[in-house]
Scaffold this motif. Structure first.
Motif, mmCIF file in Angstrom:
data_model
loop_
_atom_site.group_PDB
_atom_site.id
_atom_site.type_symbol
_atom_site.label_atom_id
_atom_site.label_comp_id
_atom_site.label_asym_id
_atom_site.label_seq_id
_atom_site.Cartn_x
_atom_site.Cartn_y
_atom_site.Cartn_z
ATOM 1 N N MET A 39 13.599 58.170 -71.110
ATOM 2 C CA MET A 39 15.245 58.134 -70.830
ATOM 3 C C MET A 39 15.375 59.336 -72.408
ATOM 4 S SD MET A 39 17.545 55.282 -70.682
ATOM 5 C CE MET A 39 18.958 56.104 -71.726
ATOM 6 N N ARG A 71 18.982 59.441 -74.594
ATOM 7 C CA ARG A 71 20.467 58.778 -74.598
ATOM 8 C C ARG A 71 21.111 59.844 -75.172
ATOM 9 N NH1 ARG A 71 20.891 54.125 -76.207
ATOM 10 N NH2 ARG A 71 22.032 54.524 -77.697
ATOM 11 N N GLU A 124 21.582 52.728 -66.676
ATOM 12 C CA GLU A 124 21.298 54.124 -67.067
ATOM 13 C C GLU A 124 20.364 54.868 -66.288
ATOM 14 O OE1 GLU A 124 20.804 52.711 -71.842
ATOM 15 O OE2 GLU A 124 19.013 52.366 -70.955
ATOM 16 N N THR A 177 23.662 58.928 -71.193
ATOM 17 C CA THR A 177 21.845 59.268 -70.571
ATOM 18 C C THR A 177 21.976 60.719 -70.991
ATOM 19 O OG1 THR A 177 21.628 57.251 -69.834
ATOM 20 C CG2 THR A 177 19.782 58.880 -69.632
#
Length: 231
Positions: free
Chosen positions: A70, A72, A113, A160
């Motif tokens: 992912m 941030r 997330e 995210t």
């Protein structure tokens, strides 16, 4: 077969039963690798540091084995804009930091997330705890097999920016590898994949996993990618 099917209060265990053969080298590495073989930054001996965990989740995609990553959010106070594994600090309800707390935290954070369904994840190994000096986190890397993939995506844009998978073949491709150089002078491995520059802690762990799993291919360590002062 034991599955990590409950992230809040229920049993969360490790199992290598039924893993695909291609994950065997990773499972073996998790059992044999020593902390200093992964990083020179190890948790402080006085026990300080904030306990946290990340989920290193392997799946089977259209282009073969892949990793879930992912990016941030750029507005976060620490590690803003960096590609990373899903993860974060342990909460009290995760349980014992020296027991299964990191397993539960890794699954919980990944669900929060990326939206993945933790019931489809089989945890099969844990790497030695590492340390991120810039943020003071003591990180337990938890290895998972995405046995039953579920849809993933950005859950909270404030945390995210993007959720994506990277084929392992792209991570091992020498053309996608480089050395990231920070203005302060330190350097480390980097990967240029999926329109992202993966560097820092995440790239270091991926680099060592590829090496100890026997997947690493020779690459040009003199190829440098400069980082800016905000990195």
């Amino acid at each position: 077969m034991t599955r990590a099917s409950e992230t809040r209060g229920g049993p969360v265990t490790l199992s290598k039963e039924g893993l695909p053969d291609w994950l065997d080298p990773v499972a073996h590495a998790a059992e044999t690798v020593q902390p200093l073989q992964l990083s020179r930054f190890l948790p402080p001996e006085n026990g300080s540091g904030r306990q946290s965990a990340v989920l290193i989740l392997f799946g089977e995609g259209a282009h073969g084995p892949e990793l879930l990553l992912m990016e941030r959010s750029g507005s976060l106070r620490s590690h803003a804009g960096q590609p990373s594994f899903p993860g974060g600090a342990l909460d009290p309800e995760d349980g014992d930091p020296q027991g299964d707390g990191p397993l539960r935290a890794a699954l919980r954070e990944a669900e929060e997330e990326t939206g993945l369904d933790p019931s489809g994840v089989q945890l099969f190994g844990v790497l030695p705890r590492l340390y991120i000096p810039v943020s003071g986190f003591v990180v337990t890397p938890v290895l998972g097999w995405w046995r039953e993939p579920s849809p993933v995506g950005v859950v909270d844009p404030k945390e995210t920016a993007r959720v994506f998978t990277v084929p392992v073949s792209d991570l091992t491709d020498p053309a996608n590898r480089a050395t990231a150089v920070h203005p302060r002078g330190h350097s480390g491995p980097a990967f240029l994949v999926e329109s992202a520059l993966v560097w820092g802690f995440t790239a270091g762990v991926i680099d060592r996993l590829l090496h100890y799993a026997g997947w690493e291919r020779p690459w040009d360590r003199a190829k440098q990618v400069p980082l800016d002062w905000h990195a």
